[in-house]
Design an enzyme around this catalytic site. Structure first.
Site, PDB file in Angstrom:
ATOM      1  N   LYS A 133      -3.180  -0.316  -3.008  1.00 60.01           N
ATOM      2  CA  LYS A 133      -2.529  -1.321  -2.926  1.00 60.01           C
ATOM      3  C   LYS A 133      -1.594  -1.240  -1.712  1.00 60.01           C
ATOM      4  O   LYS A 133      -0.926  -2.200  -1.473  1.00 60.01           O
ATOM      5  CB  LYS A 133      -1.895  -1.810  -4.094  1.00 60.01           C
ATOM      6  CG  LYS A 133      -2.707  -2.544  -5.342  1.00 60.01           C
ATOM      7  CD  LYS A 133      -2.031  -2.891  -6.623  1.00 60.01           C
ATOM      8  CE  LYS A 133      -1.638  -1.517  -7.381  1.00 60.01           C
ATOM      9  NZ  LYS A 133      -2.658  -1.029  -8.024  1.00 60.01           N
ATOM     10  N   ALA A 137      -9.339  -4.887 -10.624  1.00 57.89           N
ATOM     11  CA  ALA A 137     -10.259  -3.974 -10.728  1.00 57.89           C
ATOM     12  C   ALA A 137     -11.590  -4.536 -10.046  1.00 57.89           C
ATOM     13  O   ALA A 137     -11.887  -4.861  -9.052  1.00 57.89           O
ATOM     14  CB  ALA A 137     -10.514  -3.391 -12.227  1.00 57.89           C
ATOM     15  N   GLY A 182      -4.011   7.081 -22.122  1.00 62.91           N
ATOM     16  CA  GLY A 182      -4.276   6.975 -20.550  1.00 62.91           C
ATOM     17  C   GLY A 182      -4.135   5.709 -19.845  1.00 62.91           C
ATOM     18  O   GLY A 182      -4.599   5.243 -18.919  1.00 62.91           O
ATOM     19  N   GLU A 206       0.781   4.634 -16.286  1.00 60.36           N
ATOM     20  CA  GLU A 206       1.101   5.700 -15.203  1.00 60.36           C
ATOM     21  C   GLU A 206       1.850   6.680 -16.090  1.00 60.36           C
ATOM     22  O   GLU A 206       2.044   6.798 -17.311  1.00 60.36           O
ATOM     23  CB  GLU A 206       1.910   5.152 -14.464  1.00 60.36           C
ATOM     24  CG  GLU A 206       1.531   4.150 -13.536  1.00 60.36           C
ATOM     25  CD  GLU A 206       0.286   4.362 -12.629  1.00 60.36           C
ATOM     26  OE1 GLU A 206       0.454   5.639 -12.212  1.00 60.36           O
ATOM     27  OE2 GLU A 206      -0.508   3.691 -12.352  1.00 60.36           O
ATOM     28  N   ASP A 214       3.873  -2.803  -9.793  1.00 60.39           N
ATOM     29  CA  ASP A 214       2.679  -2.947  -9.756  1.00 60.39           C
ATOM     30  C   ASP A 214       2.215  -4.307  -9.715  1.00 60.39           C
ATOM     31  O   ASP A 214       1.178  -4.711  -8.741  1.00 60.39           O
ATOM     32  CB  ASP A 214       1.903  -2.313 -10.684  1.00 60.39           C
ATOM     33  CG  ASP A 214       0.374  -2.229 -10.293  1.00 60.39           C
ATOM     34  OD1 ASP A 214      -0.084  -1.640  -9.540  1.00 60.39           O
ATOM     35  OD2 ASP A 214      -0.306  -2.713 -11.481  1.00 60.39           O
ATOM     36  N   LYS A 226       0.626  -6.768  -6.528  1.00 65.32           N
ATOM     37  CA  LYS A 226      -0.831  -7.605  -6.391  1.00 65.32           C
ATOM     38  C   LYS A 226      -0.704  -8.836  -6.306  1.00 65.32           C
ATOM     39  O   LYS A 226      -1.572  -9.469  -5.840  1.00 65.32           O
ATOM     40  CB  LYS A 226      -1.470  -7.282  -8.300  1.00 65.32           C
ATOM     41  CG  LYS A 226      -1.724  -5.792  -8.163  1.00 65.32           C
ATOM     42  CD  LYS A 226      -2.241  -5.624  -9.876  1.00 65.32           C
ATOM     43  CE  LYS A 226      -2.841  -4.296 -10.102  1.00 65.32           C
ATOM     44  NZ  LYS A 226      -2.971  -4.054 -11.527  1.00 65.32           N
ATOM     45  N   GLY A 260      -9.933   0.321 -15.945  1.00 62.89           N
ATOM     46  CA  GLY A 260     -11.136   1.177 -16.383  1.00 62.89           C
ATOM     47  C   GLY A 260     -11.745   1.503 -15.018  1.00 62.89           C
ATOM     48  O   GLY A 260     -11.961   0.848 -14.161  1.00 62.89           O
TER      49      GLY A 260
END
Length: 782
Positions: free
Chosen positions: A540, A572, A625, A628, A639, A643, A762
């Site tokens: 990004k 994604a 998971g 971050e 983040d 975006k 994912g």
């Protein structure tokens, strides 16, 4: 000191601005001891030819008018480039030379070659003077003191000695192209495109390392890029094919330009003086580049059958008309392709041995690897028949095929031919950067996906790059067994090493796929573009860089006809970028984008029901998971802010990240310190979130963390990322934990907004989204 010869043509010196641009190139590219060969500025030589013709016709009025044009052009260059004091000496010299030309004409003593030589003399003098004003030690050199001919043959040993003696020292020597002298000191010219020939001759004489031919094109293309927008610029072309193209009339390179480089290691590059940062085309020795496919067209040629053609006679005829002549044999007979304007001179020299078989021909030639020529010849013949192009003569010798026609090959027909015989054979080199979770899955998916793409493209993965190591194999990495190859062949590298290796790749197309999370790697995007690489990003940082940097990158991509895809940088594998592009391309206007663009924050907000503290959910997500390594990076909202900026720029809005208001999903003081200090104060996060959750419940709404962009009727933009209380029945309120959602309102989707929802994170879906971008690129290039 190793010398480099740079040559600048007339188009590169057509105005004062172009002279300044060339001076800047010399400042950046030249070292002391290098040589610069120059042509006459702009159309000066053409004007001097008209001046000579008016002299022959004894048309005094036309002669005086044209001489005034010459004077005005030179005066304009001088006055725009220099102060009056700086220009005084040059103006006096120019005045004296123009008076000498007028006097020689009046005395009927004007000499053609001496007249034409003035263009190059003026260019060299002006450029050297300009460099001197920029504190560069430069000296203009008249090539008549360097190059001597006797009975049409260059005296190489004598010329080499003259060059060594006169071009020594630490100055930059500005040498006149196009002109030389005979043994009696008379001016002669080296013919059409003689300045290119001067440059390679000079390089040979001074044992230069390289020659750069600076033109108004970016290099050697598969066909004329002015006629076919999809023409391919080749990074490397072997000398044998370049020489064949030259003999067939390709305007970028000429056969005599290449002849001084035979049996030498001198590098030859064709570069753009209008875009000096762009990588040009390197003309390399046989074996250093595979053969390419070309289509070259020509106009107004005569086909002459010659009886008893002597050895070396084609060369003599080429020198006679100062133009390359293509010679071939068919059915035991010799043929020459000659420009129609020069047929009379050639026929006169042949003294009855030459018969015109066809006159005023147009047509094309295909040049290709020998094993492909037969099939391509059949394809070209079929297309020409379909397009009702009448072919009067054909010839093929395995390396190329000629099609001589009645009519010109127009742009539409040329584009169809190019698509059939050139685009089909395109190659794509893939550089993959980032071998983390997503990167490894992407490479695994490549094992099947590449097979599909290779149906239309010769696609090879040539490099795998991690932060400190890379595996680089120009012929292609065995992707089925890449881990083993990595262990045995991966090497440490610097950024300059990676760029150098990319620059050496001999592929028609290159793409860098960035699956890193590195801002340092995204900083290299302009360098990748300068090496003619397409870009695909899951990163990004580039898409959210400062607007000035971002805008310049887009300009560079557009100038080079390169593509940049970054669909996975937001959502994604969800096609949000495609959707926004389609809406705008169809004439719609987006007025609002709202949604949840973080899988992490989607899961946290949708999963919270008050049964456990919010910080427990954060720690749980970290353990799975979902976050971050330091979850505060997710809670900061930065983040999602990036975006939303990417989406805004997709709409053509010129925003920077600071233009988007940001409200973190945690108290500001928790951003300080390390993770352990955060854990010690986790109660503050629980209190922060619980109070806002209770407010949402009291209002009958759902607490979500969203990004929102609004564009009003006047074009004013407001953008915010932060906590939102959304209606309980809305799509955002009922979002599946972990999903992303994009709610798009537009003129056509006003009362019932368009909703795109699905997994926003994912490694499998993200890797698949990158493959979607790669597939899109291959279709676009095809």
């Amino acid at each position: 000191m190793t010398k480099v010869v740079h040559k600048f043509g007339g188009s590169s010196l057509s105005s004062a601005a172009r002279y300044q641009a060339v001076a800047n190139i010399i400042l950046g590219q030249c070292q002391r001891g290098d040589c610069v060969v120059v042509s006459a500025a702009g159309k000066t030589t053409n004007t001097l030819v008209k001046l000579w013709q008016s002299y022959l016709q004894k048309d005094d009025n036309a002669f005086n008018d044209i001489l005034l044009q010459v004077e005005n052009h030179q005066n304009q260059l001088l006055t725009e480039l220099f102060t009056s004091q700086q220009a005084n000496t040059l103006l006096e010299k120019l005045k004296d030379e123009l008076q000498s030309i007028a006097k020689a004409a009046a005395d009927l003593n004007l000499h053609e070659a001496s007249l034409l030589a003035h263009g190059e003399v003026w260019s060299a003098r002006l450029l050297a003077h300009l460099l001197s004003t920029l504190s560069v030690s430069a000296l203009d050199v008249d090539a008549r003191s360097l190059f001597t001919q006797h009975q049409g043959q260059l005296l190489h040993a004598q010329n080499k000695q003259a060059c060594i003696e006169q071009l020594s020292g630490d100055k930059i020597h500005i040498v006149t192209g196009f002109i030389a002298s005979d043994c009696d000191g008379n001016t002669i010219t080296l013919g059409r495109n003689g300045s290119d020939y001067s440059a390679t001759l000079l390089a040979n004489y001074i044992d230069a390392q390289a020659v750069s031919i600076w033109t108004d094109t970016h290099g050697v293309f598969s066909t004329d890029p002015r006629k076919v927008s999809s023409a391919i610029k080749y990074p490397k072309v072997c000398r044998a094919q370049a020489n064949l193209l030259a003999r067939l009339g390709n305007p970028v390179l000429h056969a005599k330009t290449l002849s001084p480089l035979k049996d030498t290691n001198i590098k030859l590059q064709v570069r753009s003086s209008y875009d000096p940062e762009a990588v040009g085309t390197e003309i390399v020795k046989q074996g250093y580049s595979k053969d390419k496919r070309f289509i070259t067209t020509f106009e107004e040629l005569d086909l002459i059958r010659v009886e008893g053609l002597a050895t070396g006679e084609v060369r003599t005829l080429s020198q006679l008309i100062q133009h390359s002549i293509h010679h071939f044999s068919k059915g035991g007979e010799d043929y020459l392709l000659v420009p129609s304007n020069d047929t009379h001179a050639v026929a006169s020299h042949l003294q009855g041995r030459g018969n015109i078989v066809e006159s005023h021909l147009r047509g094309l030639a295909i040049v290709a690897p020998s094993h492909e020529t037969h099939q391509l010849t059949q394809q070209v013949a079929a297309v020409l028949e379909q397009q009702d192009v009448v072919v009067r003569f054909t010839h093929s010798d395995g390396r190329y095929a000629l099609f001589l026609t009645d009519q010109s090959i127009d742009s539409d027909v040329l584009a169809i031919l190019h698509d059939k015989v050139v685009n089909k054979g395109r190659e794509l080199a893939v550089i993959i950067a980032g071998l983390g979770n997503v990167g490894e899955v992407f490479v695994e998916q490549c094992q099947k996906q590449v097979e599909k793409l290779q149906a239309n493209f010769d696609l090879k993965i040539v490099a795998l790059v991690r932060s400190k190591e890379m595996l680089f194999c120009p012929s292609g990495i065995n992707i089925q067994n890449w881990q083993q190859q990595w262990r045995s062949e991966a090497q440490s590298y610097q950024q300059s090493d990676l760029l150098e290796r990319i620059g050496e790749l001999d592929y028609e197309h290159k793409v860098v796929i960035d699956i890193t999370a590195s801002d340092a790697f995204s900083d290299m995007y302009p360098s990748f573009v300068a090496h003619d690489c397409h870009l695909i990003s899951a990163n990004k940082y580039a898409g959210t860089a400062a607007q000035a940097w971002y805008g310049k990158l887009l300009e560079q991509l557009q100038e080079r006809n390169l593509h940049w895809r970054y669909n996975t940088s937001v959502g994604a594998g969800l096609p949000i970028n495609f959707a926004l592009a389609d809406l705008q391309n169809s004439g719609d206007a987006v007025t609002r984008i709202e949604g949840v663009f973080s899988g992490t924050l989607s899961w946290l907000c949708s999963s919270f029901d008050g049964s456990k503290p919010f910080s427990d959910l954060v720690i749980e997500a970290q353990g799975m998971g979902y976050t971050e390594p330091d979850p505060r990076e997710d809670l900061s909202g930065r983040d999602m802010q990036r975006k939303l900026l990417i989406l805004a720029r997709d709409l053509g809005l010129e925003l920077d990240v600071e233009d988007i208001a940001l409200e973190p999903l945690m108290p500001e003081h928790l951003a300080a310190g390390d993770w352990d200090s955060f854990l010690a104060k986790r109660q503050d996060l629980d209190t922060f979130y619980q109070s806002r959750y209770e407010q949402s419940q009291s209002e009958g709404k759902a607490l979500r963390y969203t990004g929102a962009l609004d564009i009003d009727e006047q074009g004013e933009v407001s953008a915010k990322v932060g906590i939102a209380y959304v209606e309980a029945g809305s799509a955002i309120a009922n979002l599946t934990p972990g999903d992303n959602i994009f709610v798009i309102t537009s003129q056509w989707y006003e009362s019932n907004p368009l909703v795109i929802q699905g997994p926003g994170a994912g490694k499998e879906v993200t890797a698949a989204g990158i493959h979607s971008d790669l597939y899109w690129l291959t279709q676009k290039l095809k």
